[in-house]
Design an enzyme around this catalytic site. Sequence first.
Site, short mmCIF file in Angstrom:
data_model
loop_
_atom_site.label_atom_id
_atom_site.label_comp_id
_atom_site.label_asym_id
_atom_site.label_seq_id
_atom_site.Cartn_x
_atom_site.Cartn_y
_atom_site.Cartn_z
N SER A 253 -8.62 -41.25 10.41
CA SER A 253 -7.45 -40.89 11.21
C SER A 253 -7.81 -41.02 12.68
O SER A 253 -8.94 -41.38 13.03
CB SER A 253 -7.04 -39.45 10.92
OG SER A 253 -7.96 -38.57 11.53
N LYS A 254 -6.86 -40.72 13.52
CA LYS A 254 -7.07 -40.86 14.97
C LYS A 254 -8.26 -40.03 15.46
O LYS A 254 -8.84 -40.33 16.49
CB LYS A 254 -5.81 -40.43 15.72
CG LYS A 254 -4.66 -41.40 15.52
CD LYS A 254 -3.79 -41.49 16.76
CE LYS A 254 -2.60 -42.41 16.57
NZ LYS A 254 -1.43 -41.70 16.00
N ARG A 255 -8.58 -38.98 14.72
CA ARG A 255 -9.74 -38.16 15.11
C ARG A 255 -11.00 -39.00 15.21
O ARG A 255 -11.90 -38.70 15.98
CB ARG A 255 -9.99 -37.06 14.07
CG ARG A 255 -9.14 -35.82 14.23
CD ARG A 255 -9.62 -34.73 13.28
NE ARG A 255 -9.78 -35.20 11.91
CZ ARG A 255 -10.95 -35.37 11.31
NH1 ARG A 255 -12.07 -35.08 11.91
NH2 ARG A 255 -10.99 -35.81 10.06
#
Length: 493
Positions: A253-255
């Site tokens: 994910s964007k994390r």
Amino acid sequence: MGVRVRYAPSPTGLQHIGGIRTALFNYFFAKSKGGDFILRIEDTDRERFQEEALQDLYSTLNWLGIDWDEGPDRNGNYGPYVQSQRTELYREYARRLVESGQAYYCYCSSERLDDLREKQKKDKEDFGYDRKCRNLSDAEISRCKQENIKPVIRLKIPLEGETVFTDYLLGEIIKKNSDINPDPVLLKSDGYPTYHLANVIDDHFMNITHILRAQEWIPSGSLHVLLYKAFGWKPPVYCHLPMVMGSDGQKLSKRHGSTAVRDFKAKGYLPEAVLNYVSLIGWSFDDSREFFTKEELEKLFTLEKLNKAPGVFDYKKLEWFNGNYIRQKSDEQLAQILIPYLVRAGFVEENPSPEEHKIIDGLVPLVKERLKVLSDIKDISAFLFREIDEYNIEELIPKKLDASKTVEILENIKSVLDEIFESNEEKTEELFKKLAGKLDVKLGDLIMPLRTAVTGSRISPPITGSLKLLGMEKTAARINRVLDILKNEVVNG
Ligand code: GLU
Ligand code: ZN
């Protein structure tokens, strides 16, 4: 019938790594089987539709070189391939399900559903429609009709039993019908279908043989199988692809960093590298081989080699692939590819002048070994196009030496500058060695102040080549500037 597969994105966001992995696997599977790869736009969620997402889809597939046999601008026999242009079909088939008693009109207002949701929340129950309209009497139906309420159409999920389907990779997926979302909406009150209805109808009428998609769609799988049954159709083969994780084992994910493909493109990843690496997330040819061209994958891809275990997307590994692909380019190719990055950095004109071209041609062989991503060219070559902002005194003076010794080194180099610019690389090297001997310093300590003076950094492309590209005049000027700084340091330091 041959293999027919599809990539069916919803244009609600940018294409990301997981999405293109699905696209690639479908594409490669079709090619390897001599089948057809279909692109279908699932744009029935009008609220979340984004024109930008659609453009991003086309430019991303284009960039990767993924072409479709049938799709929006390539009409085959099963078009249109954009769901918003097929709404009549969905309405018709939703109606048929109502007629055959497998679906029903629901007249519940959004207020009622909100209240229901509130109550369920308060009672800590899962949210689900309470099936109020599943068994309305004729009288109740005609009253709702009189009130001109626009109904939705809901599927009757069987109240008992279980739904089973076989996934190619994961085997039998069994779900109790009581665990399936009670009576999902198939047709919304605005006349648009939900994802489930449109997806199943299209896969059926487009003669899709295999569904390769992300594992997050498994819960929908059970529902879709019930829909196929309700229509009396045979479902395609399901194959839900292994999850894509970040290096920490969590879903990517964007994390973890950017996952939008266009960001990778902007940073200077080559499409070959992205395509190659992404194809290895959850798939492998054998235990060792890592490099594949698109054409090779079009032949070698097989579902048998999919992994059950989740795949990992490792940014470092992609960078490594990218470096490899950069080095496979010829110098001429790489120069062409780098120009837009030099333009964006403000170093050269959109159409570089002959002089700029000369610098670029000289630059490429110097940096080829060092580039991880193409945008690295900005920092690595800035010294050729810009004056050095500021020198860091610590980067000028070698560890075991001092300012006055460094002055001596640079004065000595300056005195042989003519000779350096007349010599080839080998002779320059000899010259430097001789100087180092004379001054009783290590070769590295001789080069370091020179490198920093000329490039502004301790890290640079090979020094001789860098000097020659920069030219005698600028080299001398920069050495002089540094000499002033160092002499000042001797006096004041
Ligand atoms: N439109 C769905 C998506 O955005 C398609 C899922 C499927 O392949 O069935 O991913
Ligand atoms: Zn209702």
